[in-house]
Design an enzyme around this catalytic site. Structure first.
Site, mmCIF file in Angstrom:
data_model
loop_
_atom_site.group_PDB
_atom_site.id
_atom_site.type_symbol
_atom_site.label_atom_id
_atom_site.label_comp_id
_atom_site.label_asym_id
_atom_site.label_seq_id
_atom_site.Cartn_x
_atom_site.Cartn_y
_atom_site.Cartn_z
ATOM 1 N N LYS A 1 -16.026 -2.017 3.161
ATOM 2 C CA LYS A 1 -15.314 -2.624 1.733
ATOM 3 C C LYS A 1 -16.369 -3.210 0.872
ATOM 4 O O LYS A 1 -16.671 -4.478 0.980
ATOM 5 C CB LYS A 1 -14.267 -3.487 1.813
ATOM 6 N N GLU B 1 0.664 -1.160 0.031
ATOM 7 C CA GLU B 1 -0.124 0.030 -0.105
ATOM 8 C C GLU B 1 0.813 1.262 0.005
ATOM 9 O O GLU B 1 0.369 2.145 0.365
ATOM 10 C CB GLU B 1 -0.918 0.066 1.189
HETATM 11 C C1 2PG Z 1 -7.122 -4.121 5.515
HETATM 12 C C2 2PG Z 1 -6.973 -4.023 4.014
HETATM 13 C C3 2PG Z 1 -6.535 -2.553 3.592
HETATM 14 P P1 2PG Z 1 -6.285 -6.114 2.536
HETATM 15 O O1 2PG Z 1 -6.925 -5.224 6.136
HETATM 16 O O2 2PG Z 1 -7.865 -2.950 6.173
HETATM 17 O O3 2PG Z 1 -5.646 -1.810 4.179
HETATM 18 O O4 2PG Z 1 -5.896 -4.868 3.685
HETATM 19 O O5 2PG Z 1 -6.969 -5.502 1.283
HETATM 20 O O6 2PG Z 1 -5.289 -6.952 2.254
HETATM 21 O O7 2PG Z 1 -7.588 -7.052 3.254
HETATM 22 MG MG MG Z 2 -7.991 -4.143 7.936
#
Ligand code: 2PG
Ligand code: MG
Length: 379
Positions: free
Chosen positions: A304, A174
């Protein structure tokens, strides 16, 4: 307006993995990211593969040809496709862009006027790198200022200064730094740095501990804990005590996934003077949010859209959370694309925080879109 052409194609995300991009009427495009530290309860990004979804959509013109945008946006149309969360979201987002002429925020909420606070990932580790790193996945900068532009500039400036101090070029997926110091030294370093204002702006510290990633055999297994004690194995209560002491000692305002993803009860023992946020715990799933609320596990949740694989269900959980005084944080994924739809959704749905990186074109696209929206709203 009607769908005349719809093309699906494979593009690479920031981790060089395949993902889907949809283009409608040659003009409107959307693509979706993927996670690395994915929660067990997330929907699958692809039922088979991204390639399978792309081929399927390009073959089955009957699903979309000449449909109106409204008709096409209907949830059923997509859910029956059974291709996985990411293709459904890409279809919904592209349709939304087509319906709104790329101004999703205005179309969904013509009265939009509140911009989110960015949580900027400045130092990281965990499953977002293969290199030796901090056990904590993300150290987040939370600037306190009136306008989005001021918040953005403060985080950007802090990122540059921290780069100089750490003297490292190693970055996580990231775009966060991977310094050659332990987890607790990183906390001390950032706490120290943030004592002074940055460009006249107070920046607070937050963490995404992503604790499920290092939880095994009922133990939290730290591999890079402190200078003197590299490894540290903590039982549940010890992990709770440790995180609570971090919240007081470092004045943490935000702690995401401090415990593993099934421990609803443990979450409720954390100090809620900070935002105690469920990501893997909730996975944008309203049923899991309701369980968490019953047990008073959290006061905030990560949003998300591709964890639940439907924009309509995402809106439902956002509204539900807001009406029950649960704060929301919309978030990028570690494998991102240039798509900046989450910036629009944050503004349209009055989501108070957006978590993205600070550096890298996929992260900056979200921030720059918000700068643009702020200018449009002010004009
Ligand atoms: C999280 C995410 C984004 P990933 O854990 O919050 O930062 O990571 O997309 O790898 O789940
Ligand atoms: Mg997270």
């Amino acid at each position: 307006m009607r769908i005349k052409t719809l093309k699906a194609k494979i593009i690479k995300n920031s981790r060089n993995e395949n993902t889907i991009q949809i283009t409608i009427n040659k003009k409107f495009k959307a693509s979706v990211p993927s996670g690395a530290s994915t929660g067990t309860h997330e929907v699958k990004a692809y039922k088979k593969t991204a390639k399978y979804a792309v081929d399927y959509l390009n073959k089955h013109h009957d699903h979309w040809k000449n449909k109106s945008f409204d008709e096409f946006y209907d949830l059923e149309t997509f859910e029956n496709l059974n291709l996985g969360g990411n293709p459904i979201l890409a279809l919904q987002l592209t349709t939304l862009k087509a319906m709104s002429n790329n101004k999703i925020y205005k179309y969904l909420n013509p009265k939009s006027k509140i911009l989110p606070t960015p949580l900027g990932n400045v130092i990281g580790g965990g499953s977002h790198t293969k290199l030796k790193s901090s056990d904590i996945q993300e150290f987040l900068l939370i600037p306190k200022a009136k306008t989005f532009k001021e918040r953005y500039l403060a985080n950007k400036h802090a990122y540059k200064e921290i780069k100089k101090k750490l003297n490292t070029k190693k970055l996580t997926d990231e775009g966060a730094f991977i310094p050659n110091i332990s987890t607790t030294e990183t906390l001390d370093f950032l706490n120290n740095y943030l004592q002074d204002k940055v460009l006249g702006i107070k920046i607070n510290l937050g963490l995404d501990i992503a604790a499920s990633e290092f939880y095994k055999n009922k133990t939290y297994n730290y591999k890079n804990f402190s200078k003197s004690n590299k490894t540290n194995k903590l039982k549940k209560q010890e992990q709770i005590n440790l995180v609570n002491s971090w919240i007081s000692d470092y004045n943490l305002k935000y702690v995401e996934d401090p415990l593993e993803q099934e421990d609803f009860r443990g979450f409720s023992k954390l100090d809620q003077r900070a935002l105690i946020c469920g990501d893997d715990l909730i996975t944008t799933n309203i049923k899991r949010l309701k369980s968490a609320m019953q047990q008073k596990s959290i006061n905030s949740i990560i949003i998300k859209p591709n964890q639940i694989g439907s924009l309509i269900k995402t809106k439902e959980i956002v509204d539900f959370a807001h009406s029950h005084n649960i704060k929301t944080i919309i978030s990028h994924r570690s494998g991102e694309t240039l798509d900046s739809s989450i910036s629009h959704l944050a503004v349209a749905w009055k989501i108070p925080y957006i978590k993205t990186g600070i550096f890298g074109k996929e992260r900056e696209s979200k921030l720059k879109e918000l700068l643009k929206i702020e200018n449009e709203i002010k004009a």
